[in-house]
Design an enzyme around this catalytic site. Sequence first.
Site, PDB file in Angstrom:
ATOM      1  N   HIS A   1      -8.815  10.337   3.790  1.00  0.00           N
ATOM      2  CA  HIS A   1      -8.530   9.254   2.862  1.00  0.00           C
ATOM      3  C   HIS A   1      -9.077   9.884   1.592  1.00  0.00           C
ATOM      4  O   HIS A   1     -10.014  10.412   1.498  1.00  0.00           O
ATOM      5  CB  HIS A   1      -9.449   8.022   3.143  1.00  0.00           C
ATOM      6  CG  HIS A   1      -8.985   6.669   2.548  1.00  0.00           C
ATOM      7  ND1 HIS A   1      -9.056   6.480   1.324  1.00  0.00           N
ATOM      8  CD2 HIS A   1      -8.250   5.874   3.171  1.00  0.00           C
ATOM      9  CE1 HIS A   1      -8.690   5.450   1.066  1.00  0.00           C
ATOM     10  NE2 HIS A   1      -7.927   4.672   1.989  1.00  0.00           N
TER      11      HIS A   1
ATOM     12  N   ARG B   1      -0.437   9.051   9.578  1.00  0.00           N
ATOM     13  CA  ARG B   1      -0.503   7.684   9.681  1.00  0.00           C
ATOM     14  C   ARG B   1       0.082   6.789   8.551  1.00  0.00           C
ATOM     15  O   ARG B   1      -0.672   6.986   7.373  1.00  0.00           O
ATOM     16  CB  ARG B   1      -1.449   6.974  10.440  1.00  0.00           C
ATOM     17  CG  ARG B   1      -1.618   5.320  10.686  1.00  0.00           C
ATOM     18  CD  ARG B   1      -2.828   5.040  11.257  1.00  0.00           C
ATOM     19  NE  ARG B   1      -4.102   5.216  10.584  1.00  0.00           N
ATOM     20  CZ  ARG B   1      -4.386   4.343   9.534  1.00  0.00           C
ATOM     21  NH1 ARG B   1      -3.478   3.272   9.036  1.00  0.00           N
ATOM     22  NH2 ARG B   1      -5.521   4.659   9.052  1.00  0.00           N
TER      23      ARG B   1
ATOM     24  N   GLU C   1       0.827  -1.349   0.027  1.00  0.00           N
ATOM     25  CA  GLU C   1      -0.130  -0.005  -0.006  1.00  0.00           C
ATOM     26  C   GLU C   1       0.893   1.269  -0.096  1.00  0.00           C
ATOM     27  O   GLU C   1       2.107   1.268   0.128  1.00  0.00           O
ATOM     28  CB  GLU C   1      -1.056  -0.182   1.097  1.00  0.00           C
ATOM     29  CG  GLU C   1      -2.087  -0.993   1.129  1.00  0.00           C
ATOM     30  CD  GLU C   1      -2.801  -1.357   2.316  1.00  0.00           C
ATOM     31  OE1 GLU C   1      -2.776  -0.378   3.059  1.00  0.00           O
ATOM     32  OE2 GLU C   1      -3.684  -2.371   2.185  1.00  0.00           O
TER      33      GLU C   1
ATOM     34  N   HIS D   1     -10.598  10.465   7.880  1.00  0.00           N
ATOM     35  CA  HIS D   1     -10.234   8.957   8.025  1.00  0.00           C
ATOM     36  C   HIS D   1      -9.551   8.409   9.641  1.00  0.00           C
ATOM     37  O   HIS D   1      -9.894   7.576   9.960  1.00  0.00           O
ATOM     38  CB  HIS D   1      -9.554   8.595   7.058  1.00  0.00           C
ATOM     39  CG  HIS D   1      -9.276   7.013   7.065  1.00  0.00           C
ATOM     40  ND1 HIS D   1     -10.233   6.073   6.761  1.00  0.00           N
ATOM     41  CD2 HIS D   1      -8.021   6.395   6.779  1.00  0.00           C
ATOM     42  CE1 HIS D   1      -9.770   4.995   6.794  1.00  0.00           C
ATOM     43  NE2 HIS D   1      -8.292   5.027   6.641  1.00  0.00           N
TER      44      HIS D   1
ATOM     45  N   ARG E   1      -0.888   9.428   1.015  1.00  0.00           N
ATOM     46  CA  ARG E   1      -2.417   9.531   1.191  1.00  0.00           C
ATOM     47  C   ARG E   1      -2.681  11.171   1.165  1.00  0.00           C
ATOM     48  O   ARG E   1      -3.589  11.512   0.572  1.00  0.00           O
ATOM     49  CB  ARG E   1      -2.740   8.778   2.468  1.00  0.00           C
ATOM     50  CG  ARG E   1      -4.243   8.298   2.444  1.00  0.00           C
ATOM     51  CD  ARG E   1      -4.476   7.511   3.551  1.00  0.00           C
ATOM     52  NE  ARG E   1      -4.144   5.967   3.331  1.00  0.00           N
ATOM     53  CZ  ARG E   1      -4.553   5.122   4.104  1.00  0.00           C
ATOM     54  NH1 ARG E   1      -4.925   5.689   5.599  1.00  0.00           N
ATOM     55  NH2 ARG E   1      -4.143   3.794   3.897  1.00  0.00           N
TER      56      ARG E   1
END
Length: 489
Positions: free
Chosen positions: A227, A367, A111, A332, A274
């Site tokens: 997100h 994160r 990811e 998120h 992200r």
Amino acid sequence: MNAPIVVVGAGVAGLATALAAAPARVLLLSRGEAGAGSASLLAQGGLAAALATGDSAAAHAHDTMVAGAHHNDVACVQWLCAQAPGVVEWLLAQGVAFDRAGDGQLLLGREGGHGVARIVHAGGDATGAVITRALAARVGAAHHIHWHSGVEVDALCLRDNRVCGLRLRRADGSLEELAASAVVLATGGSGALFARTSNPPGADGAGLALALAAGARVRDLEFVQFHPTALDVPGQQSLPLVTEALRGAGARLVDAQGRRLLDGVHPLRDLAPRDVVARQVWLERQAGARVLLDATAVDVDWPHAFPNVLAACLAHGIDPRTTPIPVTPAAHYQMGGIAVDADGRSSLPGLYAVGEVAGTGVHGANRLASNSLLEGIAFGRRLGGWLAAAAAPPATGAPEWRGLGAGLPPPRLAQLRELLWQVAGPLRSRSGLRRGLDGCIDWSGEGWQARLALAMLAAALRRPDSLGAHGCVPDTVLATSPAPLAVAC
Ligand code: SIN
């Protein structure tokens, strides 16, 4: 008999804490049954662990620090990444069936932000649900835990500045006061304070607000991760997530004309960090344009690899195998929270926090993908073990109740969510943050959500520069059309 340890919240962090506290007596309190309503249950990403040949805890820690803009607590990061393979082993022993390749080896996915493939999944994009249900079953069978669901915590009781009990509210509105040898808040994040979120409605920040009301120290509240790809369902606040793993499998973000959105924005394009992707999608959406995630070329067994995404899309009349998915960014994950040390101890004796509501500093300013289930379980097990060995001093002094107080009336809450979305979303300006602060000051007497939002906005205003998920730009940038964006102010 000693008062029990009271754990509030039944996502993976609360469940892991309760299990690890054996043989100490635990009372587990939750709003929903069997983890229902927790963000853990919805987690589509997996759990990151350096399991591949050539991978290492040090490499995982490096990626975690880079994602967190080096704002992380280094010792927490190193400890967490070193624990990760052991957490996977422990989950296997709890009955979690992680996805495996034909040869029986654990399947490792990749990811955004990870230098190598190191994400284990269970049930494809249903990892959070599979883990939560397995731990909930263990909790249900554990003799040291009594699980009381359908309740909310309304206030904490302090004696001589030590937390030694709480007051809970049942669904029928009745109240009950309980003594506790320790109170652990595992209540999750605050995404539901924003107009668009991937979190469940119950992720409203109540645990964080309660700790604030009780006088506990908080940290890093300005860092909220957005997100980039939630399913864009008009008029709905809690939106189904469209996992980043889909982009890992080849899905592409495009505009209404089919042009790739991340071209010229970042060398990693759709797998850019992200925050970068979320800001670009947000700018397009703020300008009124549609953004689509084109996954039509993703060649997988959809019902097995992405059952949640497939079901959510089909429920809204979109077949992602043939039709690009309309997406929007969504609040998120909250990186900050109740300031705690690595054992989960807050600044108030007797009060502990774990999981998303806790601010250990492990995630820094942003994160890394698939570090949240890991964090909840690893720090939960650590905290539970610590509490099992700790002896609470006898409660002395007069009781002092510190509670949340009233919540905002629904129309005001809706207004607050929209305000936060506009001024404290993926891109912020100082004048917008000030406007938000003024609104929250006006509403702060009306409900605890406004006081929590006030603390978040004040933290964002104290940080003048962009860092990690806190993207602060001049007003003029927000007024211009969505040209490729570099956040550097
Ligand atoms: C995702 O699946 O895209 C989210 C995973 C995460 O938040 O770590």
